[in-house]
Design a protein around this motif. Sequence first.
Motif, short mmCIF file in Angstrom:
data_model
loop_
_atom_site.label_atom_id
_atom_site.label_comp_id
_atom_site.label_asym_id
_atom_site.label_seq_id
_atom_site.Cartn_x
_atom_site.Cartn_y
_atom_site.Cartn_z
N ARG A 9 58.20 30.45 -20.70
CA ARG A 9 59.34 30.43 -19.79
C ARG A 9 59.02 29.77 -18.46
N PHE A 10 57.73 29.77 -18.09
CA PHE A 10 57.36 29.32 -16.76
C PHE A 10 56.51 28.05 -16.78
N ASP A 11 56.57 27.31 -17.88
CA ASP A 11 55.87 26.03 -17.93
C ASP A 11 56.32 25.14 -16.77
N GLY A 12 55.37 24.54 -16.08
CA GLY A 12 55.69 23.62 -15.00
C GLY A 12 56.06 24.29 -13.69
N ARG A 13 56.02 25.62 -13.63
CA ARG A 13 56.41 26.34 -12.42
C ARG A 13 55.18 26.96 -11.76
N THR A 14 55.30 27.13 -10.46
CA THR A 14 54.23 27.74 -9.67
C THR A 14 54.75 29.02 -9.04
N ALA A 15 53.97 30.09 -9.19
CA ALA A 15 54.35 31.40 -8.65
C ALA A 15 53.34 31.85 -7.60
N LEU A 16 53.85 32.39 -6.50
CA LEU A 16 53.02 33.01 -5.47
C LEU A 16 53.21 34.51 -5.56
N ILE A 17 52.09 35.24 -5.70
CA ILE A 17 52.13 36.70 -5.82
C ILE A 17 51.25 37.29 -4.74
N THR A 18 51.84 37.97 -3.78
CA THR A 18 51.05 38.64 -2.76
C THR A 18 50.60 40.00 -3.30
N GLY A 19 49.44 40.45 -2.86
CA GLY A 19 48.89 41.68 -3.44
C GLY A 19 48.63 41.51 -4.92
N GLY A 36 52.87 30.24 -19.05
CA GLY A 36 52.78 28.84 -18.68
C GLY A 36 52.71 28.50 -17.21
N ALA A 37 52.84 29.48 -16.33
CA ALA A 37 52.90 29.19 -14.90
C ALA A 37 51.54 28.85 -14.32
N LYS A 38 51.58 28.16 -13.19
CA LYS A 38 50.46 28.12 -12.27
C LYS A 38 50.69 29.25 -11.28
N VAL A 39 49.63 29.96 -10.93
CA VAL A 39 49.80 31.18 -10.14
C VAL A 39 48.83 31.19 -8.96
N ASP A 60 42.08 26.06 -13.65
CA ASP A 60 42.72 25.45 -12.48
C ASP A 60 44.20 25.78 -12.36
N ARG A 61 44.72 26.62 -13.26
CA ARG A 61 46.10 27.09 -13.11
C ARG A 61 46.20 28.31 -12.20
N LEU A 62 45.06 28.81 -11.76
CA LEU A 62 45.03 29.99 -10.91
C LEU A 62 44.31 29.70 -9.62
N LEU A 63 44.92 30.12 -8.51
CA LEU A 63 44.33 30.00 -7.18
C LEU A 63 44.32 31.39 -6.56
N ALA A 64 43.15 31.87 -6.16
CA ALA A 64 43.01 33.20 -5.54
C ALA A 64 42.58 33.00 -4.10
N ILE A 89 56.29 25.75 -4.62
CA ILE A 89 56.40 27.10 -5.16
C ILE A 89 57.78 27.22 -5.82
N ASP A 90 57.82 27.82 -7.00
CA ASP A 90 59.09 28.07 -7.68
C ASP A 90 59.47 29.54 -7.71
N VAL A 91 58.46 30.42 -7.64
CA VAL A 91 58.67 31.86 -7.71
C VAL A 91 57.82 32.53 -6.65
N VAL A 92 58.42 33.43 -5.89
CA VAL A 92 57.67 34.28 -4.96
C VAL A 92 57.85 35.73 -5.39
N PHE A 93 56.73 36.43 -5.62
CA PHE A 93 56.77 37.88 -5.81
C PHE A 93 56.11 38.51 -4.58
N ALA A 94 56.95 38.97 -3.66
CA ALA A 94 56.47 39.59 -2.43
C ALA A 94 56.12 41.04 -2.74
N ASN A 95 54.88 41.26 -3.11
CA ASN A 95 54.45 42.51 -3.71
C ASN A 95 53.50 43.31 -2.82
N ALA A 96 52.82 42.66 -1.90
CA ALA A 96 51.80 43.35 -1.11
C ALA A 96 52.40 44.48 -0.30
N GLY A 97 51.72 45.60 -0.28
CA GLY A 97 52.18 46.74 0.49
C GLY A 97 51.16 47.86 0.47
N ILE A 98 51.36 48.84 1.32
CA ILE A 98 50.48 50.00 1.37
C ILE A 98 51.33 51.26 1.42
#
Length: 256
Positions: A9-19, A36-39, A60-64, A89-98
């Motif tokens: 579903r996510f071929d060719g898309r880049t997702a940013l995931i905080t936390g 399929g995403a780059k993350v 190289d599909r993952l950047l930490a 960026i195609d997807v943002v998951f704003a996930n970081a929290g405490i």
Amino acid sequence: MQSTSESARFDGRTALITGGATGMGFATAGLLLDEGAKVVITGRGEDRLKRAAERLDAGDRLLALPADVSKPADLDRLMGEVREHFGRIDVVFANAGIGVFKRIEEFTEEDFDSVVDANFKGVFFTVKHALPLLTDGGSIVINASWTHHRGLAVGSLYAATKAAAANLAKTLASALSDRGIRVNAISPGYIDTDMFRESVPTDEAREASRQDVVLGRIGTPEEVASAVAFLASDAASYVNGVDLLVDGGVANSIPA
């Protein structure tokens, strides 16, 4: 992790995931990579990020990248590196929290600042700084919490920040509509993460939490990841400005 023709579903898309080094963020990173995403995963602990990247094993599909979302300077640097490596960026998951769980009379100003900075300021500025890279028609998912739907004696500060974060889904859905960007929130219930185990440290307390859930069990990070992936995908192309409970019914139903 490699994508397959049956699940891409996510071929060719880049997702940013905080936390993204642990818990729900990590599970979501793994699922999107499988599809399929780059993350890009971020977090404050470099060692955790390194271990997460090794476990995800996506080349190289993952950047930490280490970043503190409560610090705009960190977000500037983060977005610069994302631009350099993936361009967009195609997807943002704003996930970081405490989570800090106390009765209101026990909170300090330091507690207040740290929770608000991570759970609300961090979400707000993550979105703000990601917008120049976010493609028109992209998707933002904000991690809120079931606790802003149901009162919890020790959750006053945490729940308030999560209510603020969830409200962003409504206001940003309007604000970004001219670009076709969908913005939604998820509100997880009791999910078996490190933060849950730290906040609910005894077997007795975890059993009490389990008994409060209509489905009779604690949820998994993978179940939340599936909901995030749905909201971020084309399958949810007409879903916008919602707060999706992923909680086994704990917020709205009483166990029989």
